[in-house]
Scaffold this motif. Structure first.
Motif, PDB file in Angstrom:
ATOM      1  N   THR A 143      -1.198  -6.049   1.419  1.00 21.75           N
ATOM      2  CA  THR A 143      -1.608  -5.823   0.036  1.00 21.75           C
ATOM      3  C   THR A 143      -0.610  -4.930  -0.695  1.00 21.75           C
ATOM      4  OG1 THR A 143      -3.941  -6.103   0.511  1.00 21.75           O
ATOM      5  CG2 THR A 143      -3.408  -4.810  -1.436  1.00 21.75           C
ATOM      6  N   ILE A 144      -0.403  -5.275  -1.955  1.00 26.12           N
ATOM      7  CA  ILE A 144       0.338  -4.409  -2.869  1.00 26.12           C
ATOM      8  C   ILE A 144      -0.649  -3.978  -3.950  1.00 26.12           C
ATOM      9  CG2 ILE A 144       2.189  -4.256  -4.582  1.00 26.12           C
ATOM     10  CD1 ILE A 144       3.718  -6.319  -2.928  1.00 26.12           C
ATOM     11  N   ALA A 145      -0.692  -2.696  -4.205  1.00 22.49           N
ATOM     12  CA  ALA A 145      -1.536  -2.149  -5.264  1.00 22.49           C
ATOM     13  C   ALA A 145      -0.644  -1.407  -6.245  1.00 22.49           C
ATOM     14  CB  ALA A 145      -2.589  -1.209  -4.689  1.00 22.49           C
ATOM     15  N   VAL A 175       2.065   0.780  -4.307  1.00 16.41           N
ATOM     16  CA  VAL A 175       1.697   1.093  -2.926  1.00 16.41           C
ATOM     17  C   VAL A 175       1.760  -0.201  -2.118  1.00 16.41           C
ATOM     18  CG1 VAL A 175      -0.052   2.033  -1.382  1.00 16.41           C
ATOM     19  CG2 VAL A 175       0.151   2.910  -3.731  1.00 16.41           C
ATOM     20  N   SER A 176       2.524  -0.167  -1.030  1.00 17.97           N
ATOM     21  CA  SER A 176       2.621  -1.326  -0.143  1.00 17.97           C
ATOM     22  C   SER A 176       2.571  -0.854   1.302  1.00 17.97           C
ATOM     23  CB  SER A 176       3.914  -2.103  -0.407  1.00 17.97           C
ATOM     24  OG  SER A 176       5.041  -1.284  -0.164  1.00 17.97           O
ATOM     25  N   GLN A 177       2.302  -1.794   2.193  1.00 11.39           N
ATOM     26  CA  GLN A 177       2.243  -1.513   3.628  1.00 11.39           C
ATOM     27  C   GLN A 177       1.370  -0.294   3.925  1.00 11.39           C
ATOM     28  OE1 GLN A 177       6.391  -1.377   4.684  1.00 11.39           O
ATOM     29  NE2 GLN A 177       6.508  -3.601   4.754  1.00 11.39           N
ATOM     30  N   PHE A 178       0.241  -0.249   3.267  1.00 18.84           N
ATOM     31  CA  PHE A 178      -0.811   0.735   3.496  1.00 18.84           C
ATOM     32  C   PHE A 178      -0.511   2.129   2.955  1.00 18.84           C
ATOM     33  CE2 PHE A 178      -3.437   3.422   6.458  1.00 18.84           C
ATOM     34  CZ  PHE A 178      -4.668   3.031   5.966  1.00 18.84           C
ATOM     35  N   GLN A 179       0.719   2.614   3.087  1.00 19.86           N
ATOM     36  CA  GLN A 179       0.995   3.987   2.653  1.00 19.86           C
ATOM     37  C   GLN A 179       2.387   4.227   2.068  1.00 19.86           C
ATOM     38  OE1 GLN A 179       0.351   6.435   6.067  1.00 19.86           O
ATOM     39  NE2 GLN A 179       1.877   5.416   7.297  1.00 19.86           N
ATOM     40  N   ASN A 180       3.129   3.172   1.811  1.00 17.75           N
ATOM     41  CA  ASN A 180       4.440   3.308   1.195  1.00 17.75           C
ATOM     42  C   ASN A 180       4.262   3.365  -0.319  1.00 17.75           C
ATOM     43  OD1 ASN A 180       7.212   3.339   0.778  1.00 17.75           O
ATOM     44  ND2 ASN A 180       7.320   1.109   0.750  1.00 17.75           N
ATOM     45  N   VAL A 181       4.532   4.523  -0.916  1.00 24.06           N
ATOM     46  CA  VAL A 181       4.310   4.718  -2.354  1.00 24.06           C
ATOM     47  C   VAL A 181       5.646   4.990  -3.038  1.00 24.06           C
ATOM     48  CG1 VAL A 181       3.118   6.065  -4.121  1.00 24.06           C
ATOM     49  CG2 VAL A 181       2.051   5.734  -1.870  1.00 24.06           C
TER      50      VAL A 181
END
Length: 149
Positions: free
Chosen positions: A84-86, A137-143
């Protein structure tokens, strides 16, 4: 390291592919969230959405126009934690008036043609979020941040 142009492309693809996002406003120092249909300008500087004037979110925006809009591509599967990408768009909202109204209305209606009756109602306000920053935010915690101002 991701370049600003790659970040812009990531933001554009996600915003173009998603129909709705969660708008966070504030009322009496209490968060208030609303699901909103939206559209974005080609330069990514403005996100357009609409609401009836007789709503809590519109009242909130009049008293504090600072908002956050969250858009994501989750699928409600276990793979979402990595896939997911947020994107959280932060900025200031104002009502669209004057010459810019027709331009932004057309951008909104191209993406949301089924909402024509709603958005052209006399009781409806067409709003523009001037994006200052996108937080991706990608890969759960990459901001990462993309500054627009």
């Amino acid at each position: 390291m991701t370049t600003p142009e790659k970040l812009r492309q990531t933001v554009k693809v996600l915003l173009d592919s998603q129909a709705q996002g969660g708008l966070a406003t504030q009322h009496d120092q209490q968060p208030y969230t609303s699901l909103m249909a939206f559209a974005v300008t080609p330069d990514l500087r403005w996100i357009v959405f609409a609401t009836y004037r007789a709503t809590q979110k519109h009242t909130n925006l009049l008293s504090n126009p600072r908002v956050s809009l969250l858009i994501d591509n989750r699928t409600n599967k276990s793979t979402d934690y990595h896939d997911t990408i947020a994107i959280s768009a932060h900025g200031t909202v104002s009502e669209v008036n004057g010459a810019r109204h027709d331009e932004l209305l057309q951008i909104y209606l191209r993406k949301n043609p089924e909402l024509k009756y709603f958005v052209t109602s006399a009781d409806c306000a067409l709003l523009q979020l001037e994006v200052e920053t996108y937080y991706i935010v990608s890969q759960f915690q990459n901001v990462v941040e993309l500054q627009m101002m």
